[in-house]
Motif scaffolding. Sequence first.
Motif, PDB file in Angstrom:
ATOM      1  N   ILE A 114      66.668  87.089  58.873  1.00 26.63           N
ATOM      2  CA  ILE A 114      65.703  87.265  57.791  1.00 26.63           C
ATOM      3  C   ILE A 114      65.299  85.917  57.192  1.00 26.63           C
ATOM      4  O   ILE A 114      65.913  84.885  57.453  1.00 26.63           O
ATOM      5  N   ASP A 115      64.278  85.966  56.357  1.00 26.80           N
ATOM      6  CA  ASP A 115      63.907  84.817  55.533  1.00 26.80           C
ATOM      7  C   ASP A 115      64.886  84.807  54.355  1.00 26.80           C
ATOM      8  O   ASP A 115      64.944  85.750  53.564  1.00 26.80           O
ATOM      9  N   PHE A 116      65.656  83.740  54.229  1.00 21.66           N
ATOM     10  CA  PHE A 116      66.692  83.714  53.194  1.00 21.66           C
ATOM     11  C   PHE A 116      66.130  83.651  51.775  1.00 21.66           C
ATOM     12  O   PHE A 116      66.891  83.805  50.807  1.00 21.66           O
ATOM     13  N   VAL A 178      69.934  76.784  55.089  1.00 23.41           N
ATOM     14  CA  VAL A 178      69.038  76.498  56.202  1.00 23.41           C
ATOM     15  C   VAL A 178      69.203  75.063  56.695  1.00 23.41           C
ATOM     16  O   VAL A 178      69.719  74.196  55.987  1.00 23.41           O
ATOM     17  N   PHE A 179      68.730  74.845  57.926  1.00 21.56           N
ATOM     18  CA  PHE A 179      68.645  73.495  58.484  1.00 21.56           C
ATOM     19  C   PHE A 179      67.204  73.012  58.301  1.00 21.56           C
ATOM     20  O   PHE A 179      66.331  73.355  59.094  1.00 21.56           O
ATOM     21  N   ARG A 180      66.974  72.225  57.281  1.00 26.48           N
ATOM     22  CA  ARG A 180      65.634  71.685  57.095  1.00 26.48           C
ATOM     23  C   ARG A 180      65.588  70.193  57.356  1.00 26.48           C
ATOM     24  O   ARG A 180      64.549  69.576  57.336  1.00 26.48           O
ATOM     25  N   GLU A 181      66.742  69.591  57.564  1.00 31.41           N
ATOM     26  CA  GLU A 181      66.833  68.196  57.946  1.00 31.41           C
ATOM     27  C   GLU A 181      67.863  68.092  59.053  1.00 31.41           C
ATOM     28  O   GLU A 181      68.650  69.015  59.282  1.00 31.41           O
ATOM     29  N   GLU A 182      67.850  66.974  59.746  1.00 33.03           N
ATOM     30  CA  GLU A 182      68.825  66.798  60.808  1.00 33.03           C
ATOM     31  C   GLU A 182      70.230  66.819  60.207  1.00 33.03           C
ATOM     32  O   GLU A 182      70.577  65.979  59.385  1.00 33.03           O
ATOM     33  N   THR A 183      70.998  67.791  60.624  1.00 26.68           N
ATOM     34  CA  THR A 183      72.314  67.999  60.041  1.00 26.68           C
ATOM     35  C   THR A 183      73.338  66.992  60.551  1.00 26.68           C
ATOM     36  O   THR A 183      74.199  66.544  59.817  1.00 26.68           O
ATOM     37  N   ALA A 184      73.244  66.641  61.808  1.00 23.54           N
ATOM     38  CA  ALA A 184      74.229  65.737  62.402  1.00 23.54           C
ATOM     39  C   ALA A 184      73.669  65.164  63.696  1.00 23.54           C
ATOM     40  O   ALA A 184      72.574  65.518  64.121  1.00 23.54           O
ATOM     41  N   GLN A 185      74.436  64.283  64.319  1.00 24.06           N
ATOM     42  CA  GLN A 185      73.964  63.622  65.528  1.00 24.06           C
ATOM     43  C   GLN A 185      74.463  64.275  66.810  1.00 24.06           C
ATOM     44  O   GLN A 185      74.005  63.930  67.880  1.00 24.06           O
ATOM     45  N   ASP A 186      75.388  65.180  66.728  1.00 23.82           N
ATOM     46  CA  ASP A 186      75.875  65.819  67.948  1.00 23.82           C
ATOM     47  C   ASP A 186      76.118  67.298  67.685  1.00 23.82           C
ATOM     48  O   ASP A 186      76.242  67.742  66.548  1.00 23.82           O
ATOM     49  N   SER A 187      76.169  68.073  68.786  1.00 29.46           N
ATOM     50  CA  SER A 187      76.256  69.529  68.675  1.00 29.46           C
ATOM     51  C   SER A 187      77.571  69.991  68.065  1.00 29.46           C
ATOM     52  O   SER A 187      77.640  71.089  67.496  1.00 29.46           O
ATOM     53  N   VAL A 188      78.643  69.186  68.185  1.00 35.07           N
ATOM     54  CA  VAL A 188      79.927  69.570  67.584  1.00 35.07           C
ATOM     55  C   VAL A 188      79.793  69.661  66.074  1.00 35.07           C
ATOM     56  O   VAL A 188      80.178  70.651  65.439  1.00 35.07           O
ATOM     57  N   GLN A 189      79.228  68.617  65.454  1.00 34.41           N
ATOM     58  CA  GLN A 189      79.036  68.627  64.006  1.00 34.41           C
ATOM     59  C   GLN A 189      78.004  69.674  63.588  1.00 34.41           C
ATOM     60  O   GLN A 189      78.153  70.333  62.562  1.00 34.41           O
ATOM     61  N   ILE A 190      76.965  69.819  64.398  1.00 31.27           N
ATOM     62  CA  ILE A 190      75.936  70.806  64.079  1.00 31.27           C
ATOM     63  C   ILE A 190      76.540  72.204  64.062  1.00 31.27           C
ATOM     64  O   ILE A 190      76.271  73.009  63.172  1.00 31.27           O
ATOM     65  N   SER A 431      63.202  84.213  72.567  1.00 38.32           N
ATOM     66  CA  SER A 431      63.869  84.750  71.377  1.00 38.32           C
ATOM     67  C   SER A 431      64.055  83.633  70.348  1.00 38.32           C
ATOM     68  O   SER A 431      63.850  82.452  70.653  1.00 38.32           O
ATOM     69  N   SER A 432      64.471  84.021  69.155  1.00 38.35           N
ATOM     70  CA  SER A 432      64.620  83.048  68.064  1.00 38.35           C
ATOM     71  C   SER A 432      66.074  82.826  67.656  1.00 38.35           C
ATOM     72  O   SER A 432      66.351  81.899  66.892  1.00 38.35           O
ATOM     73  N   ASP A 433      66.995  83.705  68.092  1.00 34.28           N
ATOM     74  CA  ASP A 433      68.425  83.510  67.890  1.00 34.28           C
ATOM     75  C   ASP A 433      68.843  83.675  66.424  1.00 34.28           C
ATOM     76  O   ASP A 433      69.329  84.724  66.032  1.00 34.28           O
ATOM     77  N   ASP A 434      68.664  82.646  65.609  1.00 28.94           N
ATOM     78  CA  ASP A 434      69.073  82.669  64.195  1.00 28.94           C
ATOM     79  C   ASP A 434      67.975  82.050  63.319  1.00 28.94           C
ATOM     80  O   ASP A 434      68.202  81.041  62.647  1.00 28.94           O
ATOM     81  N   PRO A 435      66.782  82.632  63.319  1.00 33.60           N
ATOM     82  CA  PRO A 435      65.636  81.968  62.680  1.00 33.60           C
ATOM     83  C   PRO A 435      65.793  81.713  61.191  1.00 33.60           C
ATOM     84  O   PRO A 435      65.262  80.719  60.680  1.00 33.60           O
ATOM     85  N   GLY A 436      66.523  82.583  60.484  1.00 33.28           N
ATOM     86  CA  GLY A 436      66.715  82.364  59.047  1.00 33.28           C
ATOM     87  C   GLY A 436      67.387  81.031  58.778  1.00 33.28           C
ATOM     88  O   GLY A 436      66.967  80.279  57.892  1.00 33.28           O
ATOM     89  N   ILE A 437      68.407  80.711  59.554  1.00 36.28           N
ATOM     90  CA  ILE A 437      69.119  79.444  59.387  1.00 36.28           C
ATOM     91  C   ILE A 437      68.230  78.264  59.767  1.00 36.28           C
ATOM     92  O   ILE A 437      68.336  77.183  59.190  1.00 36.28           O
ATOM     93  N   PHE A 438      67.312  78.505  60.697  1.00 31.74           N
ATOM     94  CA  PHE A 438      66.439  77.425  61.159  1.00 31.74           C
ATOM     95  C   PHE A 438      65.181  77.289  60.314  1.00 31.74           C
ATOM     96  O   PHE A 438      64.262  76.545  60.659  1.00 31.74           O
ATOM     97  N   ASP A 439      65.109  78.037  59.213  1.00 32.96           N
ATOM     98  CA  ASP A 439      64.012  77.938  58.250  1.00 32.96           C
ATOM     99  C   ASP A 439      62.679  78.427  58.803  1.00 32.96           C
ATOM    100  O   ASP A 439      61.632  77.839  58.563  1.00 32.96           O
ATOM    101  N   TYR A 440      62.724  79.513  59.575  1.00 38.12           N
ATOM    102  CA  TYR A 440      61.471  80.164  59.975  1.00 38.12           C
ATOM    103  C   TYR A 440      61.767  81.617  60.265  1.00 38.12           C
ATOM    104  O   TYR A 440      62.913  82.066  60.191  1.00 38.12           O
TER     105      TYR A 440
END
Length: 506
Positions: A114-116, A178-190, A431-440
């Motif tokens: 959903i839209d958060f 949401v993720f509206r900015e780059e959260t981290a530099q690698d997928s582990v931190q993300i 598909s969009s997977d987790d769009p709410g977290i991705f801010d769309y």
Amino acid sequence: MRVTAHLISIALLSFGCANRAVEDYESKRQSLITSDLALRFDSEMHLSPKEQQVNQRFIALRDSMISGYLSSGFFPPAEPFHLSKQHVEETALFKLLRRMPKGGIHHLHGSAGIDFHWLINRAVEMDDCYVFWDDDTQQFLKGETRFYRQGEAPSGYRSTKDLDTVEGFREEWYDLLVFREETAQDSVQIWDEFEKVFQRINGFFDYQPVFKDYTRSMIDTLRADGLQHVEVRTIFRGGLYDLDHKPRSGYYNADSIIYLLKEVEAEVQAEDPNFTLRSIYTFLRFSPEEFVYQELIKAHYYKKRYPEMIVGFDLVANEDAGKSTYFFKGVWDEIDSLGVAYGTKMDLYLHDGESDWAHVQNLYDAYLLNSKRIGHGFNLMHFPSLLPAIREADICIEVSPLSNQILGYIDDLRIHPANYWLKYGIQCTISSDDPGIFDYNGLSYDFWHVTLAWELDLRALKQLALNSLEYSALDEHQKQQSIRAWESRWDTFVDEADVYFTNLTL
């Protein structure tokens, strides 16, 4: 004269040979192109004269945009999503794709669907809703939401109604979700940040009095974006909770969740008889084998009880850190005997290949276990023997382009492996997977990005949308009914697109 004539003859012979060599080269080149076109996933898709006309205009718009982006040095599908989201929304292509009937969505996690803004707006209106608003602790995260009776909320939790009087509260809370900015530099931190968001929202999503409205909000958003069929991955363990029963008491078990999902479907079908909702019974791959086996038993039980809602089984979570699919081989070996015991067939929709690494070999097992579809499949390029095998087995891959980019698996969507799979003839859906977290929300953003990054045309988009119904978990009768409804909506879209392009100045 004889020498001159001889030289002329040699020159003419050489010219003739050169011409034949050029013709031979061009013929071989065209043969290679023709062979590649015949391999494509949409090679058998035929467009009507009207569709061909619209397609020419569509290609002109697409190519004009690509040319402009290359000239400016800014190509959105190769940039972080949050930097271009607003620009995407303002483009003629996005406005057109918003109108496109997209069929169904295969890979969607309900709590993040959903839209958060909806969650926050609903939360601040509700009594007994609390949010943890101190700095993170080992037990709680700032922004974590749950419902409590007055006076029973743990230290650090504050009433959402009280916090709503604080200037900027809603905006700060949204930023935590949401993720509206780059959260981290690698997928582990993300992934670490990604999983924190689920911890923040699950206490709201699992609250029985809001679960149905939460799900309906997700469905309404998807329908507004052209979706008519939704398959949501649902984690049933633990059930729902309210303030009248002890947490984890089992009062609101999977039956309660399925009942509410069926209610939502029935309500939406009153507005659109062709809408369908299905659930894939989902559990976590980092769980002990015995726990997974018990959940598989429950999945069989509920599929037998609600065959029109429960369509299959899956394991989710970070594959790089979680247990492999092969680790649960003993569990998968029990599927046939469980099917006999419960009188039902449990299909697998395995969430495998969401990794950059070659040592994450879950895709071998997804193929050998006859997974009906494969969720993500991102690292398929590491396993060359699986490419023809998956194509010949006609296993559809659920591709989530923006999710893969935002979670750090790829930066530039032009080199997303699905761009190759489609050319190789492997069938995919978007598909969009987790769009709410991705801010769309919806699927238009994903379709916009892949249209430009993979240079797709109307034929390709039509095939992708049709795939979402042909490879859905609906039974054959329901598929055909859904496809007929979609075809009618597609024809209307083509007519509208024709008018749209007529009024559009490139």
